[in-house]
Every structure is written in structure tokens, then in C-alpha cells.
Enzyme design. Structure first.
Site, PDB file in Angstrom:
ATOM      1  N   HIS A 124       6.284   2.687  -6.546  1.00 53.85           N
ATOM      2  CA  HIS A 124       6.942   2.722  -8.038  1.00 53.85           C
ATOM      3  C   HIS A 124       7.292   2.607  -9.119  1.00 53.85           C
ATOM      4  CE1 HIS A 124       8.622   6.661  -4.438  1.00 53.85           C
ATOM      5  NE2 HIS A 124       7.442   6.249  -4.055  1.00 53.85           N
ATOM      6  N   ASP A 159       7.103   3.615  -1.769  1.00 57.38           N
ATOM      7  CA  ASP A 159       8.739   3.105  -2.515  1.00 57.38           C
ATOM      8  C   ASP A 159       8.429   1.586  -3.889  1.00 57.38           C
ATOM      9  OD1 ASP A 159      11.005   2.896  -4.020  1.00 57.38           O
ATOM     10  OD2 ASP A 159      11.958   4.048  -2.142  1.00 57.38           O
TER      11      ASP A 159
END
Ligand SMILES: *[C@@H]1O[C@H](CO)[C@@H](O)[C@H](O)[C@H]1NC(C)=O
Ligand SMILES: *[C@@H]1O[C@H](CO)[C@@H](O)[C@H](O)[C@H]1NC(C)=O
Ligand SMILES: *[C@@H]1O[C@H](CO)[C@@H](O)[C@H](O)[C@H]1NC(C)=O
Ligand SMILES: *[C@@H]1O[C@H](CO)[C@@H](O)[C@H](O)[C@H]1NC(C)=O
Ligand SMILES: CC(=O)N[C@H]1CO[C@H](CO)[C@@H](O)[C@@H]1O
Length: 398
Positions: free
Chosen positions: A242, A219
Site C-alpha cells: 500500500h 499493507d
């Protein structure tokens, strides 16, 4: 005569003993968890021994320290280092591996390792293994929450060096209230397809630095939540992951401004986003101000430069309703490399509160995503940035 002598000897002895007590209680101590009974054999739950040893060191005169010698320590299901202590304190854990139990059902709290309310902590080393592999896709466990790997709360004027966090069950680190503190040389490692394993998430805080670190996760590598202020991130490599993100913001009421964020000399490798600001459509009002991304290298990154004020993350939201978060004084400077998507620069600001005082300077992003002679492009909505130097792809000119 005889009486008198005994009396004076007694009082001298008493004086001496009192002095000793005074000296002993003022003595800084080194508490070794193995001396205190920890096994470090990778089987025994050493959590309670480590916590008692911590309490001893914390209650002793400064500068005391807690030492975890090399070994593999199991800690069920929670490990707490809570202050306040008598003064500055050290935790030395070089070569120590601390493992969480793999079973999600064992966790009743939202954090595995909690470090709280300490002023002047220096922590060196320590590999924290959350053993999260089986919990990333566990949707059956209704009565248990996925715990954050390491939570730092109100640990001020402190330094963390050479820490490693691997395979956390949820976020690797959650940091709030840790003013004037820094992390140098942290390694965060989880697979790119692990779920919700954000690297480092900031809540309300004033003054924090992250330097010389490597973050590979599933993430956001680093995310700045409401109230993040005065944070410097320098020489960090991110990917998989991310990207480095402000937000998401606007989903909850009374979020404090995100203000004074500097991300410098960082490299993003194969990430889903590069440097990003994300806010929810509709939602609540808020402020993002004074955020600067500078000297960044992008290596096959999707959405290298992105402001997304219509961020929805697949959840229920008022898609299309304008965000009420106001974004001002944001700069993207000296950002080079390759984009995995054709839209290399995407600035989608809110119709209700357009972005102000935004700058793009010295950008060169080329499209690396597919065959053929496609070139990188840009999209700009509700923003008129100041362009400095050469910006490739040409951005926001219409
Ligand atoms: C963080 O970095 C900034 C800029 O280099 C520096 O001025 C500040 O003192 C640093 N703060 C800490 C806590 O290290
Ligand atoms: C924008 O941020 C820079 C860098 O922190 C600061 O020097 C400047 O005063 C800010 N400008 C505005 C308009 O807030
Ligand atoms: C920008 O956001 C609006 C909603 O505010 C959305 O309708 C639109 O599709 C977005 N545009 C891009 C290029 O993402
Ligand atoms: C931009 O980057 C590409 C690929 O690295 C390079 O070939 C090109 O010369 C650069 N352009 C400028 C103006 O620096
Ligand atoms: C992580 C990162 O991008 N580091 C770079 C910082 O800047 C120096 C000098 O320009 C580079 O050598 C590093 O690779």
C-alpha cells in the site's frame, strides 16, 4: 618451615585461581545455540534453548555473540532477546531459518520475536517465517491477537543487516524507541492479498535509517506513526503493498508529531498508493512537519502522490469532518513514472488546518490505467503548493 611452604603455596594457588576467575568472567564468549542443545531440525521447539543461549551471551563480557548456525529452528510461541547486556553484542544468524507455529491460537502475546532494551546490537542474517497464511483471514479466534513478526523496542545504537521476514501473521516489524539504529538490506515478503501485513511500522523514535531493501507485502511497506522523527529511507523498493505512508494519524489522543522524514531513491511497483500522508477526519490534533519524498520511481502505482486528510479505511469515522492534523513543510521532488489511476496527484488537505509550505518539483507522472487517450490529472483541496520546474500533470493551478 614445612607449614610456611604449604601456606605460601596455598596462597599462590588461591591468587592464581582468583586471577583465573577474574579472567574468565571478563572473557568475551561465543555462544552457539547448537552446542547449547538446539536441534535446528524444523520440528523441535528450540525457543527455550535459544533464549538461554542469548542470556549467556548477553551476561558475558563484550563483545560476546550468539550464533545460530544454518538450520530450521522452530520457536513457540515467543522468542525474546532482552537486555540490557554487559556491552555491545552480536547475533549471527546467517543461513538460519526461524519459524513460528502456524496456529494463531498458540499466541498469547502481541509479538512473536521481541528484541528489547539492548544498546549496541549487531544482528546479521536470519530468516523469520511467521507462517501467517492461515491467520490472515482468521476471524474466529476471538481470544488471541495476531502477533507482530519482529518487535524492536529500545534497541539503540544498533545495526541489523541481511534480515528476512516472510509471511508474518500481522505487521512484519514494529519499531519504537530504537534511536540511532539502522537496518540495511532487509527483505520482507508476503503476498499482495495478505491482510494487515505492514512491512515496517514506526512508533515514537528518534533517528533510524532503512537502506537497500525490498518490501513486498499486503499493507503499507513502511508507515510512520505518531512520534516518528528523524528517519531516512533510501534505496527501498516497495510492491506489492500500500505504499510508503505517514500515518494514519489523528485517531488517538496525544500523538506526538511526525517530523523529519526523508524518503529517497525509492521505487514503487504496482502499489495501491505511492507516497502518502493519511489522517483521520475529525479526530485529534497533531503535527506532520518536514517530510520529504525525493527521487522516486512509480511503476503503475494507484495514487502515486497523495495527501488524504479524509482517510477512513472503511471503519467508522466522522467522514467529511475536517482533520485537526496540521501538515507543513512537505516536498515531493523528482517523482517520475506511471499512475494506475487518472488522478496522479491528489492533495486533499483539511479545511480546518490547510497544508502549508508544500512543494512539488520536477514531477512527471503519466496515466497507464486504461485504454484511450486519458491523461493524468491532479486534485488539490486546501493547499497552494510552490511549483518548481516542470510538474506533469499540471497541479493545483486553480
Ligand atoms: C541516517 O542517514 C543520515 C543521512 O544519510 C545520516 O546523516 C545518519 O547518520 C544516518 N543514521 C544512522 C543511524 O545510520
Ligand atoms: C523544511 O525542511 C527543510 C529540510 O529539512 C528545512 O531545511 C527547512 O528549514 C524547513 N522549512 C521550514 C519552513 O520549516
Ligand atoms: C477531500 O476531503 C473531503 C473531506 O475533508 C471530502 O469530502 C472530499 O470528498 C475529498 N475530496 C477528494 C477529491 O478526495
Ligand atoms: C514524461 O514522461 C513520459 C513517459 O515516460 C515521456 O514520454 C515524456 O517525454 C516525459 N516528459 C518530460 C517533460 O520529461
Ligand atoms: C531503489 C531505487 O530506486 N534505486 C535507484 C537509486 O538510484 C540509482 C542511481 O540513480 C538507481 O540506479 C537505482 O535503481
Amino acid at each position: 618451615m614445612e607449614m610456611g611452604k604449604t601456606k605460601s603455596t596455598r596462597s599462590a594457588t588461591y591468587f592464581f585461581l582468583s586471577l583465573m576467575t577474574l579472567i574468565v568472567s571478563n572473557q568475551a564468549i561465543v555462544v552457539d545455540v547448537k552446542v547449547e542443545g538446539a536441534k535446528g531440525d524444523g520440528i523441535t521447539d528450540d525457543g527455550p534453548v535459544i533464549m538461554n543461549a542469548w542470556k549467556k551471551a548477553c551476561d558475558a563480557a563484550p563483545p560476546s555473540s550468539l550464533v545460530l548456525p544454518p538450520g530450521t529452528y522452530m520457536a513457540f510461541p515467543e522468542l525474546k532477546f532482552t537486555g540490557p547486556c554487559k556491552g555491545p553484542i552480536e547475533i549471527k544468524a546467517i543461513g538460519a531459518i526461524i519459524k513460528a507455529p502456524p496456529e494463531l491460537e498458540k499466541f498469547k502475546t502481541d509479538t512473536w520475536v521481541c528484541i528489547n532494551y539492548i544498546d549496541g546490537l549487531t544482528m546479521t542474517g536470519g530468516t523469520f517465517d511467521g507462517q501467517g497464511q492461515s491467520s490472515w483471514r482468521n476471524t474466529k479466534c476471538n481470544n488471541c491477537q495476531k502477533p507482530v513478526g519482529i518487535g524492536l523496542g529500545f534497541v539503540k545504537n544498533s545495526v541489523f543487516k541481511d534480515l528476512t521476514s516472510i509471511n508474518s501473521k500481522y505487521f512484519h516489524m514494529h519499531i519504537q524507541g530504537c534511536d540511532n539504529t539502522r537496518i540495511d538490506h532487509i527483505t520482507i515478503d508476503a503476498p499482495g492479498d495478505s491482510v494487515n501485513t505492514d512491512g515496517i511500522h514506526f512508533g515514537p523514535i528518534n533517528g533510524f535509517n532503512i537502506t537497500n531493501s525490498i518490501i513486498k507485502t499486503g499493507d503499507d511497506c513502511i508507515s510512520f506513526g505518531g512520534g516518528s522523527t528523524n528517519i531516512h529511507v533510501e534505496k527501498v523498493s516497495c510492491g506489492p503493498g500500500h505504499g510508503i505512508s505517514v500515518g494514519s494519524l489523528g485517531k488517538t489522543q496525544e500523538e506526538k508529531p511526525v517530523q523529519g522524514i526523508w524518503v529517497k531513491n525509492c521505487t514503487l511497483i504496482g502499489t495501491d498508493n505511492g507516497v502518502r500522508i493519511k489522517t483521520w477526519p475529525g479526530g485529534f490534533p497533531g503535527i506532520v512537519n518536514d517530510v520529504h519524498f525525493e527521487d522516486i520511481v512509480m511503476d503503475k502505482v494507484a495514487n502515486p502522490i497523495i495527501i488524504d486528510q479524509n482517510y477512513c479505511a472503511g471503519r467508522v469515522c466522522e467522514k467529511g469532518a475536517p482533520s485537526k492534523i496540521k501538515i507543513t513543510n512537505v516536498s515531493f521532488k523528482n517523482i517520475k513514472g506511471t499512475s494506475n489511476t487518472q488522478v496522479a496527484v491528489k492533495l486533499n488537505c483539511s479545511a480546518a488546518s490547510p497544508c502549508d509550505t508544500l512543494e512539488l518539483a520536477d514531477i512527471n507522472l503519466t496515466y497507464s490505467g486504461g485504454p484511450g487517450p486519458l491523461t493524468a490529472t491532479s486534485r488539490c483541496v486546501n493547499v497552494k503548493p510552490k511549483i518548481v520546474g516542470q510538474v506533469i500533470p499540471t497541479a493545483c493551478t486553480t
